[in-house]
Design a protein around this motif. Structure first.
Motif, PDB file in Angstrom:
ATOM      1  N   ALA A  99      -7.443  -2.593   5.720  1.00  0.00           N
ATOM      2  CA  ALA A  99      -7.345  -2.459   7.172  1.00  0.00           C
ATOM      3  C   ALA A  99      -8.430  -3.212   7.932  1.00  0.00           C
ATOM      4  CB  ALA A  99      -7.380  -0.979   7.567  1.00  0.00           C
ATOM      5  N   ARG A 100      -9.418  -3.698   7.251  1.00  0.00           N
ATOM      6  CA  ARG A 100     -10.504  -4.432   7.905  1.00  0.00           C
ATOM      7  C   ARG A 100     -10.095  -5.849   8.309  1.00  0.00           C
ATOM      8  NH1 ARG A 100     -15.309  -1.620   7.492  1.00  0.00           N
ATOM      9  NH2 ARG A 100     -15.348  -0.015   5.895  1.00  0.00           N
ATOM     10  N   THR A 101      -8.936  -6.316   7.819  1.00  0.00           N
ATOM     11  CA  THR A 101      -8.440  -7.647   8.191  1.00  0.00           C
ATOM     12  C   THR A 101      -7.040  -7.518   8.791  1.00  0.00           C
ATOM     13  OG1 THR A 101      -7.354  -8.087   6.069  1.00  0.00           O
ATOM     14  CG2 THR A 101      -9.703  -8.682   6.250  1.00  0.00           C
ATOM     15  N   ARG A 102      -6.640  -8.516   9.562  1.00  0.00           N
ATOM     16  CA  ARG A 102      -5.300  -8.503  10.143  1.00  0.00           C
ATOM     17  C   ARG A 102      -4.223  -8.486   9.054  1.00  0.00           C
ATOM     18  NH1 ARG A 102      -8.054 -12.199  13.537  1.00  0.00           N
ATOM     19  NH2 ARG A 102      -8.226 -11.417  15.656  1.00  0.00           N
ATOM     20  N   ALA A 103      -4.419  -9.325   8.047  1.00  0.00           N
ATOM     21  CA  ALA A 103      -3.447  -9.389   6.947  1.00  0.00           C
ATOM     22  C   ALA A 103      -3.375  -8.051   6.214  1.00  0.00           C
ATOM     23  CB  ALA A 103      -3.803 -10.512   5.986  1.00  0.00           C
ATOM     24  N   GLY A 104      -4.514  -7.417   6.056  1.00  0.00           N
ATOM     25  CA  GLY A 104      -4.550  -6.122   5.387  1.00  0.00           C
ATOM     26  C   GLY A 104      -3.872  -5.037   6.198  1.00  0.00           C
ATOM     27  N   ARG A 105      -4.100  -5.045   7.515  1.00  0.00           N
ATOM     28  CA  ARG A 105      -3.415  -4.066   8.378  1.00  0.00           C
ATOM     29  C   ARG A 105      -1.911  -4.266   8.315  1.00  0.00           C
ATOM     30  NH1 ARG A 105      -7.898  -5.223  11.383  1.00  0.00           N
ATOM     31  NH2 ARG A 105      -6.829  -6.682  12.759  1.00  0.00           N
ATOM     32  N   MET A 106      -1.490  -5.534   8.251  1.00  0.00           N
ATOM     33  CA  MET A 106      -0.060  -5.816   8.138  1.00  0.00           C
ATOM     34  C   MET A 106       0.475  -5.296   6.806  1.00  0.00           C
ATOM     35  SD  MET A 106       2.689  -6.854   9.497  1.00  0.00           S
ATOM     36  CE  MET A 106       2.047  -7.596  10.966  1.00  0.00           C
ATOM     37  N   GLN A 107      -0.286  -5.476   5.732  1.00  0.00           N
ATOM     38  CA  GLN A 107       0.134  -4.941   4.427  1.00  0.00           C
ATOM     39  C   GLN A 107       0.253  -3.424   4.503  1.00  0.00           C
ATOM     40  OE1 GLN A 107       1.091  -6.596   1.599  1.00  0.00           O
ATOM     41  NE2 GLN A 107       1.676  -4.580   0.885  1.00  0.00           N
ATOM     42  N   ASN A 108      -0.702  -2.784   5.156  1.00  0.00           N
ATOM     43  CA  ASN A 108      -0.625  -1.333   5.339  1.00  0.00           C
ATOM     44  C   ASN A 108       0.633  -0.963   6.126  1.00  0.00           C
ATOM     45  OD1 ASN A 108      -2.941  -0.761   3.905  1.00  0.00           O
ATOM     46  ND2 ASN A 108      -4.234  -0.483   5.705  1.00  0.00           N
ATOM     47  N   LEU A 109       0.959  -1.739   7.156  1.00  0.00           N
ATOM     48  CA  LEU A 109       2.182  -1.461   7.916  1.00  0.00           C
ATOM     49  C   LEU A 109       3.425  -1.612   7.044  1.00  0.00           C
ATOM     50  CD1 LEU A 109       1.409  -3.058  11.402  1.00  0.00           C
ATOM     51  CD2 LEU A 109       1.714  -0.626  10.874  1.00  0.00           C
ATOM     52  N   PRO A 139       5.348   5.716  -2.913  1.00  0.00           N
ATOM     53  CA  PRO A 139       5.577   5.137  -1.579  1.00  0.00           C
ATOM     54  C   PRO A 139       5.111   6.054  -0.439  1.00  0.00           C
ATOM     55  CG  PRO A 139       7.497   4.785  -2.962  1.00  0.00           C
ATOM     56  CD  PRO A 139       6.582   5.724  -3.708  1.00  0.00           C
ATOM     57  N   LEU A 140       5.347   7.352  -0.568  1.00  0.00           N
ATOM     58  CA  LEU A 140       4.916   8.290   0.470  1.00  0.00           C
ATOM     59  C   LEU A 140       3.391   8.356   0.529  1.00  0.00           C
ATOM     60  CD1 LEU A 140       5.905  10.324   2.606  1.00  0.00           C
ATOM     61  CD2 LEU A 140       5.680  12.092   0.845  1.00  0.00           C
ATOM     62  N   MET A 141       2.749   8.371  -0.639  1.00  0.00           N
ATOM     63  CA  MET A 141       1.290   8.403  -0.680  1.00  0.00           C
ATOM     64  C   MET A 141       0.706   7.136  -0.061  1.00  0.00           C
ATOM     65  SD  MET A 141      -1.416   6.951  -2.554  1.00  0.00           S
ATOM     66  CE  MET A 141      -0.602   6.414  -4.036  1.00  0.00           C
ATOM     67  N   ARG A 142       1.266   5.959  -0.420  1.00  0.00           N
ATOM     68  CA  ARG A 142       0.758   4.702   0.139  1.00  0.00           C
ATOM     69  C   ARG A 142       0.962   4.645   1.650  1.00  0.00           C
ATOM     70  NH1 ARG A 142       3.272   2.283  -4.417  1.00  0.00           N
ATOM     71  NH2 ARG A 142       1.726   2.052  -6.045  1.00  0.00           N
ATOM     72  N   ALA A 143       2.086   5.178   2.129  1.00  0.00           N
ATOM     73  CA  ALA A 143       2.331   5.211   3.578  1.00  0.00           C
ATOM     74  C   ALA A 143       1.286   6.079   4.267  1.00  0.00           C
ATOM     75  CB  ALA A 143       3.742   5.720   3.869  1.00  0.00           C
ATOM     76  N   ALA A 144       0.994   7.243   3.698  1.00  0.00           N
ATOM     77  CA  ALA A 144       0.025   8.159   4.317  1.00  0.00           C
ATOM     78  C   ALA A 144      -1.374   7.559   4.332  1.00  0.00           C
ATOM     79  CB  ALA A 144       0.029   9.501   3.583  1.00  0.00           C
ATOM     80  N   VAL A 145      -1.829   7.006   3.203  1.00  0.00           N
ATOM     81  CA  VAL A 145      -3.178   6.438   3.183  1.00  0.00           C
ATOM     82  C   VAL A 145      -3.260   5.202   4.076  1.00  0.00           C
ATOM     83  CG1 VAL A 145      -3.806   7.390   0.923  1.00  0.00           C
ATOM     84  CG2 VAL A 145      -2.894   5.085   1.054  1.00  0.00           C
ATOM     85  N   SER A 146      -2.196   4.433   4.137  1.00  0.00           N
ATOM     86  CA  SER A 146      -2.192   3.229   4.972  1.00  0.00           C
ATOM     87  C   SER A 146      -2.234   3.582   6.454  1.00  0.00           C
ATOM     88  CB  SER A 146      -0.958   2.375   4.663  1.00  0.00           C
ATOM     89  OG  SER A 146      -1.028   1.877   3.341  1.00  0.00           O
ATOM     90  N   ALA A 147      -1.468   4.602   6.843  1.00  0.00           N
ATOM     91  CA  ALA A 147      -1.483   5.038   8.240  1.00  0.00           C
ATOM     92  C   ALA A 147      -2.864   5.553   8.623  1.00  0.00           C
ATOM     93  CB  ALA A 147      -0.424   6.120   8.463  1.00  0.00           C
TER      94      ALA A 147
END
Length: 144
Positions: A80-90, A23-31
């Protein structure tokens, strides 16, 4: 907090670090991904800054090698290239919102260093605002 609780907490953090804290790794890469894509460009220097920042984090550095982080970052940038993807990253970022402040601040500051590589653009400021909100942090206090 008693000495025993503090010692147990440090032991648990060390074990988690070596086992890999997904979870920490996914948060960092997503941010990082949301910040990298914010200005519409994916610069190689930003990608490298993200990897260096993540490998400087003691938990991520122990649990993941460079190739694993690269693969996860590529995936997060693709999202992150799509709105839905950015939301998933969030959502990945928000998943660590209850973690200790040190871990949340680390996620934010890695992304902030990526944004600040050539100066933080207005779109990157907006992305950092979303990251800070998802982590329950004060963006302006951390950027000062």
């Amino acid at each position: 907090m008693s000495f025993v609780q503090a010692a147990f907490g440090r032991f648990k953090q060390t074990v988690t670090a070596y086992a890999g804290d997904a979870p920490l790794m996914r948060a960092a890469v997503s941010a990082c991904a949301n910040v990298i894509v914010a200005d519409g460009e994916v610069a190689g220097a930003e990608f490298e800054a993200a990897l260096k920042g993540m490998l400087a984090d003691p938990i991520l550095e122990k649990g993941y090698d460079s190739l694993m982080l690269e693969e996860e970052l590529y995936d997060a940038i693709g999202r992150a290239r799509t709105r839905a993807g950015r939301m998933q990253n969030l959502h990945f970022i928000e998943a660590v919102a209850e973690r200790p402040a040190e871990q949340r601040q680390s996620v934010f500051l890695i992304a902030a260093d990526v944004a600040d590589f050539e100066g933080i653009s207005p779109s990157e400021h907006w992305a950092l605002t979303e990251v800070a909100a998802g982590l329950g942090l004060d963006r302006d206090a951390l950027l000062s």
